[in-house]
Design a protein around this motif. Structure first.
Motif, PDB file in Angstrom:
ATOM      1  N   UNK A 250       0.865  -1.182   0.000  1.00 53.18           N
ATOM      2  CA  UNK A 250       0.000   0.000   0.000  1.00 53.18           C
ATOM      3  C   UNK A 250       0.901   1.231   0.000  1.00 53.18           C
ATOM      4  N   UNK A 251       0.725   2.125  -0.969  1.00 46.51           N
ATOM      5  CA  UNK A 251       1.560   3.329  -1.063  1.00 46.51           C
ATOM      6  C   UNK A 251       0.649   4.557  -1.021  1.00 46.51           C
ATOM      7  N   UNK A 269      -0.176   4.291  -7.856  1.00 44.94           N
ATOM      8  CA  UNK A 269      -0.235   4.842  -6.503  1.00 44.94           C
ATOM      9  C   UNK A 269      -1.567   4.447  -5.877  1.00 44.94           C
ATOM     10  N   UNK A 270      -1.526   3.980  -4.628  1.00 42.27           N
ATOM     11  CA  UNK A 270      -2.762   3.510  -3.989  1.00 42.27           C
ATOM     12  C   UNK A 270      -3.692   4.655  -3.638  1.00 42.27           C
ATOM     13  N   UNK A 271      -3.138   5.689  -2.997  1.00 44.91           N
ATOM     14  CA  UNK A 271      -3.982   6.793  -2.541  1.00 44.91           C
ATOM     15  C   UNK A 271      -3.125   8.020  -2.255  1.00 44.91           C
ATOM     16  N   UNK A 272      -3.790   9.162  -2.195  1.00 45.00           N
ATOM     17  CA  UNK A 272      -3.137  10.408  -1.766  1.00 45.00           C
ATOM     18  C   UNK A 272      -4.112  11.174  -0.894  1.00 45.00           C
ATOM     19  N   UNK A 273      -3.607  11.701   0.205  1.00 47.30           N
ATOM     20  CA  UNK A 273      -4.427  12.581   1.036  1.00 47.30           C
ATOM     21  C   UNK A 273      -4.367  13.963   0.376  1.00 47.30           C
ATOM     22  N   UNK A 305      -9.228  18.230   3.815  1.00 47.37           N
ATOM     23  CA  UNK A 305      -8.458  17.271   3.023  1.00 47.37           C
ATOM     24  C   UNK A 305      -9.378  16.129   2.582  1.00 47.37           C
ATOM     25  N   UNK A 306      -8.905  15.389   1.603  1.00 41.53           N
ATOM     26  CA  UNK A 306      -9.704  14.308   1.027  1.00 41.53           C
ATOM     27  C   UNK A 306      -8.791  13.140   0.688  1.00 41.53           C
ATOM     28  N   UNK A 307      -9.128  11.942   1.162  1.00 40.36           N
ATOM     29  CA  UNK A 307      -8.361  10.753   0.776  1.00 40.36           C
ATOM     30  C   UNK A 307      -8.801  10.366  -0.633  1.00 40.36           C
ATOM     31  N   UNK A 308      -7.883  10.565  -1.556  1.00 38.37           N
ATOM     32  CA  UNK A 308      -8.174  10.372  -2.968  1.00 38.37           C
ATOM     33  C   UNK A 308      -7.764   8.964  -3.394  1.00 38.37           C
ATOM     34  N   UNK A 309      -8.723   8.186  -3.874  1.00 37.73           N
ATOM     35  CA  UNK A 309      -8.473   6.835  -4.357  1.00 37.73           C
ATOM     36  C   UNK A 309      -9.125   6.670  -5.732  1.00 37.73           C
TER      37      UNK A 309
END
Length: 325
Positions: A250-251, A269-273, A305-309
């Motif tokens: 998980x990255x 990329x798994x996700x970005x905040x 902020x938003x956890x972007x997936x």
């Protein structure tokens, strides 16, 4: 009226600065000092500044240095900015100390100073007797915690295994807060996930890739990586894929910049905040105008902020997606 943004490349011989401005000085203009417009995060924030200035009807100029590590160059650019006598300076300092002499001079000149994206340590400012008008940005501790929550959500609260943290530039409060928020929340939610290394990647994609490669060699069973910005997260992605471990690790990055969005949509990329830098820039200019006009402005303005997936982007129902640039 406002100054239309344009993009240009300037070499190190030209003070290593990118300048967006009209040639003539303007009365009542705002000076915006960023890190580097080469980083999509700051590019999106610059777009937010432009749109915020247009909405507020104000003059502005933007200056930036060549990298997130050019602390001395940024101080030089800041001092040059003072010569224009702006009514406000909205600054994104590379670290908590490099701009102190310039900010002190700005304060003595009666210029309103804003901490853009929370890069200045309040304790250091207090010790130096420097007062800022307000600070604006995301809650970086919370951003790190959101990264940990997402990682645990994917792996499970009873998960075990090694985790790597790639910090920002040593001494930079933003990266420190993100790493701290991640580490504390991870320990709370999943004690079996052990941070085996927490190393400064200096906001550099190549250095982050090297760190990841080294830690993967020592810990081939690595289950997660948290990087304090997207550039470093994308460096980690390169090493994980090169090691043939795609899907095993998980990255998670922080910022939600355009490169990260592309990588997430491609399943890398798994996700970005997402820090929504566009919204930070837009609201910074709007609130400076309120302050200059004598209105009340909170001393600390927190932008969500938003956890972007990939799932969030594919669904397209999250309202904050409108501010992901």
């Amino acid at each position: 009226m406002y100054n239309k943004m344009f993009k240009t490349k300037v070499g190190a011989a030209a003070l290593a600065a990118v300048v967006v401005a009209s040639p003539a000085f303007a009365e009542g203009e705002y000076g915006i000092l960023m890190k580097t417009l080469a980083n999509p995060f700051w590019g999106a924030m610059g777009q937010g500044v432009e749109d915020g200035a247009m909405a507020a009807g104000v003059e502005y100029f933007i200056q930036a240095v060549e990298s997130d590590q050019a602390a001395e160059s940024q101080l030089n650019v800041c001092n040059t900015m003072l010569e224009r006598s702006p009514v406000a300076m909205i600054t994104a300092a590379i670290n908590s100390t490099n701009l102190l002499p310039c900010l002190r001079a700005a304060q003595e000149a009666g210029i309103k100073v804003v901490d853009l994206d929370g890069n200045l340590d309040p304790a250091i400012l207090a010790a130096e007797g420097i007062e800022i008008t307000f600070r604006i940005g995301s809650n970086n501790v919370l951003a790190g915690a959101q990264g940990a929550e997402y990682m645990v959500g994917q792996l499970g609260a009873d998960a075990t295994g090694p985790v790597l943290v790639i910090e920002g530039l040593s001494g930079n409060i933003t990266g420190q807060m993100r790493a701290t928020g991640f580490a504390e929340k991870l320990a709370e939610l999943a004690p079996g996930l052990e941070i085996v290394a927490s190393l400064p990647g200096d906001w550099d994609r190549g250095k982050a890739a090297n760190i990841t490669n080294d830690i993967l060699t020592r810990n081939p069973d690595l289950v997660g990586i948290f990087a304090a910005n997207d550039g470093m997260a994308l460096g980690a992605v390169e090493s994980v894929f090169a090691a043939g471990k795609a899907g095993d690790v998980i990255i998670i990055g922080v910022d939600g910049n355009s490169d990260a969005v592309k990588s997430i949509s491609e399943g890398r990329l798994t996700a970005s905040v997402a820090q929504l830098p566009y919204l930070v820039g837009q609201q910074a200019v709007e609130n400076v105008k309120v302050a200059i006009d004598g209105g009340e402005v909170e001393s600390q303005i927190i932008v969500p902020t938003l956890v972007l997936t990939k799932e969030v982007m594919d669904a397209g129902t999250e309202p904050l997606l409108a501010f992901v640039k």
